[in-house]
Write an enzyme that holds these catalytic residues in place. Structure first.
Site, mmCIF file in Angstrom:
data_model
loop_
_atom_site.group_PDB
_atom_site.id
_atom_site.type_symbol
_atom_site.label_atom_id
_atom_site.label_comp_id
_atom_site.label_asym_id
_atom_site.label_seq_id
_atom_site.Cartn_x
_atom_site.Cartn_y
_atom_site.Cartn_z
ATOM 1 N N SER A 178 1.408 0.058 1.205
ATOM 2 C CA SER A 178 0.601 -0.577 0.173
ATOM 3 C C SER A 178 0.549 -2.091 0.444
ATOM 4 O O SER A 178 0.103 -2.495 1.512
ATOM 5 C CB SER A 178 1.156 -0.241 -1.206
ATOM 6 O OG SER A 178 0.223 -0.537 -2.215
ATOM 7 N N ASP A 189 -6.741 8.556 -1.120
ATOM 8 C CA ASP A 189 -6.236 7.309 -1.691
ATOM 9 C C ASP A 189 -7.438 6.461 -2.104
ATOM 10 O O ASP A 189 -8.133 5.906 -1.254
ATOM 11 C CB ASP A 189 -5.401 6.569 -0.653
ATOM 12 C CG ASP A 189 -4.789 5.279 -1.189
ATOM 13 O OD1 ASP A 189 -5.058 4.928 -2.354
ATOM 14 O OD2 ASP A 189 -4.043 4.629 -0.432
ATOM 15 N N HIS A 236 -2.248 7.955 -2.346
ATOM 16 C CA HIS A 236 -1.477 6.754 -1.984
ATOM 17 C C HIS A 236 -0.041 7.113 -1.612
ATOM 18 O O HIS A 236 0.696 6.287 -1.090
ATOM 19 C CB HIS A 236 -1.508 5.778 -3.159
ATOM 20 C CG HIS A 236 -1.250 4.346 -2.797
ATOM 21 N ND1 HIS A 236 -2.011 3.631 -1.901
ATOM 22 C CD2 HIS A 236 -0.295 3.475 -3.215
ATOM 23 C CE1 HIS A 236 -1.560 2.402 -1.785
ATOM 24 N NE2 HIS A 236 -0.508 2.269 -2.568
#
Length: 734
Positions: A580, A677, A709
């Site tokens: 991320s 995602d 994600h």
């Protein structure tokens, strides 16, 4: 080689017969696993039981809780219920069907346990006796029950159902039911990992003769969520002690307004009159005009002359005496990482008080004490999530210490507090805390779900290390050493880059980004609490906003340079990994590491910040963090100073995007991404991979068509770990 009988997720539940036709004739539960040696492996991680939610009986004598087990072979999970005495004695498996059974609660008289049971998309409420017998279906709803909560008197129940919504995606033509096309009319048409064609609503239903149906929709005709997507659950609604009122969380916005705002409120529904009132906003409140293409930091919405709760307000709970409602509250709109405070509303006077102002970090979870005048809450400070107390006067007191994290879920059990706890070296178990005046809590462990693993697997030593930063401050880093560490040898070192970008590097346990499994593969791991992480004051937390490539990147390099001063750290074999924002960090450092690292791994990272602005679904995120839309002059949140970056002259995150420095890339890189995602689209990882290949740099792309994600499926998780360590070993263990 030891054959160990453990609670895992491999084959068939030993204490129950297979259920024909369900889970391919097998039940995932208590099985066997073969451990070779004493090192943590991906297979061992996926074999561990994962403790989830729990509930305490009204008489404080019993605790019911969930455990999930995973089957790599079947590529699925199974959640079961256990019951134990409040002191941890007599743990008993209650559920032995092939269906997932979750969200346990005790009936008001404490004689039965209610729970959700069924396959995905077909769950209903059931009940059973405390010994697991006399199972009986309670709800007979036309739709899947996604959550529930019975009233204290047992006469009503809140039920969560999904309802159709057409605010951003038009309804299909009746004569084209098989068409896959979507006509999209506004933002918020996708969220997290799905297209938004349904949203959750809460219904209230009567319980008659032990049965209930669909009930009445509390948000009937309103295109708003409760619980809020993507992560909200039953903590977002609650009953009053007299069973008359329901308080719930909702962000009553749609489309673009929803995408740019974090302004959710607490509402109170009167079951006697059917009336709903907003407990956060004055009755005459009118939202100021908002410019949707820039940060709300300096806009009028965040500079009102009265408290209107314009940020996130979530998780309401009545005091036991019914005189107060408390909830978690953020002050500012558009800023999802603002400090979460505990707000208390006096229902008689209408006065609001924030009772955790003395705690300079966020509140993660709370529960009322029995006296209706004080609370227990969890919050991170200096990389540890601890239990604290506060009262209506705001007098905060820490109650626990140690190198571990307590979970956000708290429940009273008589005079004790029931919580979960984990650390970098151990997964969750349930604990009981008892308190004495002016003393820390007395802690008792109640479950030992993964005792066999913990007794037989050697975990690496974890040390706290304070590192000097380039601007004269100190950052706390966790260093995890390999099992059987020998200081006379040299080890490759991994720099762990945290995501968020404002989530803590505390004593977390992960089943994928697990620091101990990295150490078990003979890597030293350093995990810095770099600029932008909570638990070190608001100034430290907020330095990252609008400055992705600034001081926080220097903090990363300070951490890796500092550990390399040790004789056992091989500075010629350094790796950098993260997901991320941590993945963004990897992509950025790939062009700014001065040949420190020999390989990189980025999972779901931002490669192109301009691309990210246009692709992500929660637009308040790039507005606050990046300042404004890329088409605006500069990134200033203040339109009167559009040519300036801001008062601190932070670096423009659009002009320092990682993709602009690919010409400096010189190091092998592995890119990982999930195609479901929608927070950071897979085009980011694919673009980075293409850039590396076109530059002639060794690269691999691990792409998951069916993951978001995160990586949630067992076989995908095993593939993730194998690919991760194969890549590291290739470049750092030559």
């Amino acid at each position: 080689m030891n054959l160990i009988h453990v609670m895992t997720a491999a084959l068939t539940l030993a204490s129950a017969s297979p259920v024909s036709g369900a889970n391919d004739g097998q039940i995932i539960g208590k099985n066997q696993i073969t451990l070779t040696g004493d090192r943590l492996t991906p297979e061992a991680l996926w074999a561990m039981g994962r403790i989830g939610t729990f509930a305490v009986s009204p008489d404080a004598q019993k605790i019911v809780y969930t455990v999930s087990y995973y089957s790599v072979q079947q590529n699925k999970s199974h959640t079961v219920l256990y019951l134990m005495d409040a002191d941890g004695a007599n743990p008993t498996l209650l559920t032995t069907t092939a269906d997932n059974e979750s969200e346990p609660a005790f009936t008001p008289d404490g004689q039965k346990i209610t729970f959700l049971s069924g396959k995905s998309g077909s769950s209903q409420i059931w009940e059973m006796a405390l010994d697991g017998t006399s199972r009986r279906q309670v709800s007979f709803c036309h739709k899947d029950v996604e959550g529930y909560k019975f009233s204290p008197d047992g006469k009503k129940v809140i039920i969560v159902h999904s309802v159709d919504t057409y605010t951003s995606i038009e309804k299909k033509y009746d004569d084209l039911p098989l068409s896959s096309g979507m006509v999209i009319t506004d933002l918020n048409y996708k969220h997290w990992d799905h297209y938004v064609t349904t949203i959750p609503h809460i219904f209230v239903a009567d319980v008659q003769d032990g049965r209930t149906g669909d009930g009445i929709d509390l948000l009937n005709g309103e295109p708003f969520e409760c619980p809020m997507l993507p992560f909200g659950g039953s903590e977002q609604f609650n009953w009053s002690p007299d069973s008359r009122y329901i308080v719930y969380t909702s962000r009553k916005k749609t489309g673009r307004d929803y995408a740019i705002s974090t302004d959710s409120d607490i509402y109170r529904y009167d079951t006697a009159t059917g009336q709903t009132e907003n407990l956060c906003k004055p009755s005459d409140y009118k939202e100021p005009e908002i410019d949707p293409s820039r940060s709300m930091e300096h806009q009028a919405i965040n500079h009102l002359d009265r408290d209107c709760n314009v940020g996130y307000d979530t998780n309401p709970a009545y005091s036991p005496d019914g005189k107060y409602v408390a909830w978690l509250s953020m002050a500012r709109n558009g800023y999802e990482s603002d400090r979460t405070r505990l707000c208390v509303l006096d229902l008689k006077t209408g006065a609001k008080t924030y009772v955790t102002e003395a705690f300079q970090s966020g509140v993660d979870g709370f529960c009322w004490a029995a006296d209706s005048r004080s609370f227990y809450f969890t919050g991170v400070w200096q990389a540890r999530s601890m239990i604290h107390s506060t009262n209506l006067k705001g007098e905060v007191r820490p109650l626990t210490t140690g190198d571990f994290d307590y979970g956000a879920g708290l429940a009273l059990c008589g005079k004790n507090l029931i919580v979960t706890r984990h650390s970098i070296s151990a997964p969750d178990d349930i604990y009981s805390l008892s308190f004495k005046k002016k003393k820390n809590a007395e802690v008792r462990q109640l479950t030992r779900e993964n005792q066999y693993f913990q007794e037989r697997l050697k975990m690496g030593e974890v040390k706290e290390r304070w590192v000097a930063t380039t601007d004269g401050k100190k950052e706390l880093c966790w260093v995890v050493y390999p099992p059987h560490f020998d200081p006379s040898k040299k080890y490759p070192v991994l720099l762990f880059c945290e995501g968020g970008p404002q989530s803590p590097v505390s004593q977390f346990w992960s089943y994928r980004w697990n620091l101990q499994i990295m150490a078990a593969n003979d890597y030293i791991v350093i995990a810095p609490n770099r600029r932008g992480l909570p638990g070190f004051g608001m100034e430290w937390l907020e330095e990252i906003s609008g400055d992705y490539s600034g001081q926080c990147m220097q903090d990363y390099l300070s951490a890796i340079d500092d550990i390399c001063k040790e004789p056992y750290a091989d500075k010629d074999r350094l790796g950098c990994v993260g997901a991320s924002f941590g993945g963004y960090s990897v992509y950025y450092l790939a062009g700014h590491h001065d040949k420190r690292f020999k390989c990189f791994i980025s999972h779901d990272g931002i490669f192109n910040t301009q691309q990210q602005y246009y692709e992500t679904e929660e637009m308040w995120f790039p507005n606050w963090d990046l300042g404004a839309g890329p088409w605006r002059k500069g990134i200033s949140a203040d339109p009167d100073n559009a040519e300036k970056v801001d008062d601190q002259q932070k670096v423009n995150p659009f002009t320092t995007s990682p993709h602009l420095y690919v010409d400096r890339w010189d190091t092998p890189i592995l890119c990982i991404h999930g195609e479901k995602d929608y927070r950071i689209l897979s085009s980011q990882g694919q673009s980075a991979f293409s850039a590396a290949v076109m530059r002639g740099i060794p690269a691999e792309l691990l792409l998951y068509p069916d993951e978001n994600h995160w990586v949630l499926k067992p076989q995908n998780g095993i593939l993730w770990q194998r690919t991760f360590f194969r890549w590291l070993d290739r470049w750092l263990k030559k």
